[in-house]
Design a protein around this motif. Structure first.
Motif, PDB file in Angstrom:
ATOM      1  N   UNK A 158       0.855  -1.184   0.000  1.00 24.13           N
ATOM      2  CA  UNK A 158       0.000   0.000   0.000  1.00 24.13           C
ATOM      3  C   UNK A 158       0.889   1.231   0.000  1.00 24.13           C
ATOM      4  N   UNK A 159       0.542   2.179  -0.848  1.00 24.46           N
ATOM      5  CA  UNK A 159       1.317   3.402  -0.919  1.00 24.46           C
ATOM      6  C   UNK A 159       0.427   4.629  -0.949  1.00 24.46           C
ATOM      7  N   UNK A 160       1.063   5.769  -1.067  1.00 25.21           N
ATOM      8  CA  UNK A 160       0.345   7.042  -1.064  1.00 25.21           C
ATOM      9  C   UNK A 160       0.709   7.840  -2.307  1.00 25.21           C
ATOM     10  N   UNK A 161      -0.314   8.435  -2.938  1.00 23.75           N
ATOM     11  CA  UNK A 161      -0.131   9.379  -4.030  1.00 23.75           C
ATOM     12  C   UNK A 161      -0.701  10.724  -3.591  1.00 23.75           C
ATOM     13  N   UNK A 182      -3.783  16.631  -1.948  1.00 24.89           N
ATOM     14  CA  UNK A 182      -4.763  15.631  -1.553  1.00 24.89           C
ATOM     15  C   UNK A 182      -4.193  14.224  -1.673  1.00 24.89           C
ATOM     16  N   UNK A 183      -4.265  13.474  -0.568  1.00 20.68           N
ATOM     17  CA  UNK A 183      -3.738  12.112  -0.545  1.00 20.68           C
ATOM     18  C   UNK A 183      -4.769  11.105  -1.043  1.00 20.68           C
ATOM     19  N   UNK A 184      -4.297  10.098  -1.744  1.00 24.61           N
ATOM     20  CA  UNK A 184      -5.136   8.945  -2.067  1.00 24.61           C
ATOM     21  C   UNK A 184      -4.246   7.715  -2.143  1.00 24.61           C
ATOM     22  N   UNK A 185      -4.850   6.553  -1.951  1.00 20.76           N
ATOM     23  CA  UNK A 185      -4.080   5.329  -1.841  1.00 20.76           C
ATOM     24  C   UNK A 185      -3.771   4.674  -3.174  1.00 20.76           C
ATOM     25  N   UNK A 186      -2.656   3.965  -3.220  1.00 20.09           N
ATOM     26  CA  UNK A 186      -2.328   3.094  -4.340  1.00 20.09           C
ATOM     27  C   UNK A 186      -2.105   1.703  -3.760  1.00 20.09           C
ATOM     28  N   UNK A 187      -2.711   0.701  -4.381  1.00 18.19           N
ATOM     29  CA  UNK A 187      -2.706  -0.652  -3.834  1.00 18.19           C
ATOM     30  C   UNK A 187      -2.182  -1.636  -4.887  1.00 18.19           C
ATOM     31  N   UNK A 188      -1.212  -2.445  -4.480  1.00 18.41           N
ATOM     32  CA  UNK A 188      -0.694  -3.486  -5.341  1.00 18.41           C
ATOM     33  C   UNK A 188      -1.253  -4.810  -4.834  1.00 18.41           C
ATOM     34  N   UNK A 204       1.993  11.515  -9.290  1.00 19.77           N
ATOM     35  CA  UNK A 204       1.647  11.790  -7.896  1.00 19.77           C
ATOM     36  C   UNK A 204       2.132  10.769  -6.898  1.00 19.77           C
ATOM     37  N   UNK A 205       2.751   9.669  -7.369  1.00 21.48           N
ATOM     38  CA  UNK A 205       3.222   8.650  -6.423  1.00 21.48           C
ATOM     39  C   UNK A 205       4.238   9.247  -5.455  1.00 21.48           C
ATOM     40  N   UNK A 206       4.074   8.924  -4.153  1.00 22.51           N
ATOM     41  CA  UNK A 206       4.970   9.440  -3.119  1.00 22.51           C
ATOM     42  C   UNK A 206       5.844   8.353  -2.514  1.00 22.51           C
ATOM     43  N   UNK A 207       5.233   7.344  -1.934  1.00 17.41           N
ATOM     44  CA  UNK A 207       6.020   6.314  -1.261  1.00 17.41           C
ATOM     45  C   UNK A 207       5.147   5.115  -0.925  1.00 17.41           C
ATOM     46  N   UNK A 208       5.820   3.999  -0.688  1.00 16.23           N
ATOM     47  CA  UNK A 208       5.162   2.812  -0.152  1.00 16.23           C
ATOM     48  C   UNK A 208       5.150   2.936   1.359  1.00 16.23           C
ATOM     49  N   UNK A 209       4.133   2.361   1.967  1.00 14.36           N
ATOM     50  CA  UNK A 209       4.073   2.342   3.422  1.00 14.36           C
ATOM     51  C   UNK A 209       4.550   0.977   3.904  1.00 14.36           C
TER      52      UNK A 209
END
Length: 221
Positions: free
Chosen positions: A13-16, A22-28, A90-95
Motif C-alpha cells: 500500500x502506498x500514497x499518491x 490531496x492524498x489517495x491510496x495506491x494498492x498493489x 503523484x506517487x509518493x512512497x510505499x508504506x
C-alpha cells in the motif's frame, strides 16, 4: 469496487498526492487470474483469461478513502507492477511492506477486533511467538494509525502505550521482518523521542541501526 473488496489481496500500500495536496491510496494486489481483452481478433494468449499469478495496481478515490476509482492494469511480474505504480503521476512512497512477494500477508476482521480491544490484546499477539500473527496485526495497525483512513480514534486512548510497545517489538523480535514492520509504523506515524529504542541500541540489529539512529536524531534537529 471498495478497498474492502481487495483487502485480502493487497501486498503493498502506498500514497499518491493530487496537486501536491490531496492524498489517495495506491494498492498493489496479488491475483490468480490474468484477464484477457475478450476481443476475438486478438491472439488467444491476449484475448483469453489465463490462470496464473499476476499483480494488479489500483488507485483509491480522493473523496472516499474506501472506494477504488481506477486501475493501472495487470502485470505478470511483481517488479513490473511496482514499476507501474511508482511511475504513476503523484506517487509518493510505499508504506508498510505487506509482502516481500514471497510470503503473502493479509489481515481480517479478527485483527481489526484485536486492535479495537486495546493495547493489552495487541501486546498479547506482538509479544507472542507466532510471527505470522504479528505481521498480520502490524499490517492492521497501519490502517488504524494512518489518519488518512480515519480509524485512529480507536487507538487514541492508548496511543502512547502503543508507541512504546512498537519500540519494544523492534528491539525484542527475533524476526527481522517483524522488527522492520514495527519500525516502519513508528517512522510513519510517530515522532521522537523514542526513548526505548535509544536506551537499547545494543539490542538492535546492525542492519536496522542506521534507520533507528536517523529517527532518533530527527527529534534533535
Amino acid at each position: 469496487m471498495t478497498v474492502d473488496d481487495i483487502r485480502s489481496k493487497i501486498v503493498r500500500k502506498g500514497i499518491c498526492l493530487y496537486a501536491g495536496v490531496r492524498k489517495y491510496g495506491v494498492y498493489l494486489c496479488k491475483e490468480d487470474i490474468l484477464y484477457g481483452t475478450g476481443d476475438y481478433e486478438d491472439a488467444p494468449g491476449i484475448a483469453d483469461d489465463q490462470n496464473m499469478e499476476c499483480y494488479t495496481v489500483y488507485f483509491g478515490d480522493l473523496l472516499d478513502v474506501n472506494t477504488i476509482r481506477a486501475s493501472a492494469g495487470q502485470y505478470k511480474s511483481f517488479e513490473k507492477a511496482v514499476e507501474a505504480a511508482e511511475s504513476s503521476e503523484g506517487f509518493q512512497n510505499w508504506e508498510v511492506a505487506m509482502d516481500n512477494h514471497v510470503g503473502f500477508i493479509s489481515y481480517s476482521d479478527k485483527e481489526r477486533e484485536i486492535v479495537r480491544k486495546g493495547v493489552d490484546a495487541i501486546r498479547e499477539v506482538l509479544m507472542g511467538s507466532d510471527s505470522g500473527k504479528k505481521k498480520s496485526l502490524l499490517l492492521a495497525l497501519d490502517w488504524f494509525m494512518d489518519p488518512y483512513y480515519k480509524q485512529d480514534h480507536y487507538i487514541a486512548e492508548f496511543r502512547d502505550e502503543l508507541i512504546d510497545l512498537l519500540q519494544t517489538v523492534v528491539i525484542s523480535s527475533n524476526d527481522d521482518e517483524v522488527s522492520d514492520d514495527a519500525l516502519v509504523l513508528l517512522d510513519s506515524y510517530a515522532w521522537p523521542p523514542f526513548e526505548i529504542l535509544e536506551k537499547n541500541m545494543e539490542m538492535i540489529s546492525e542492519q536496522m541501526k542506521p534507520y533507528v539512529l536517523e529517527m532518533i536524531n530527527i527529534g534533535r534537529e
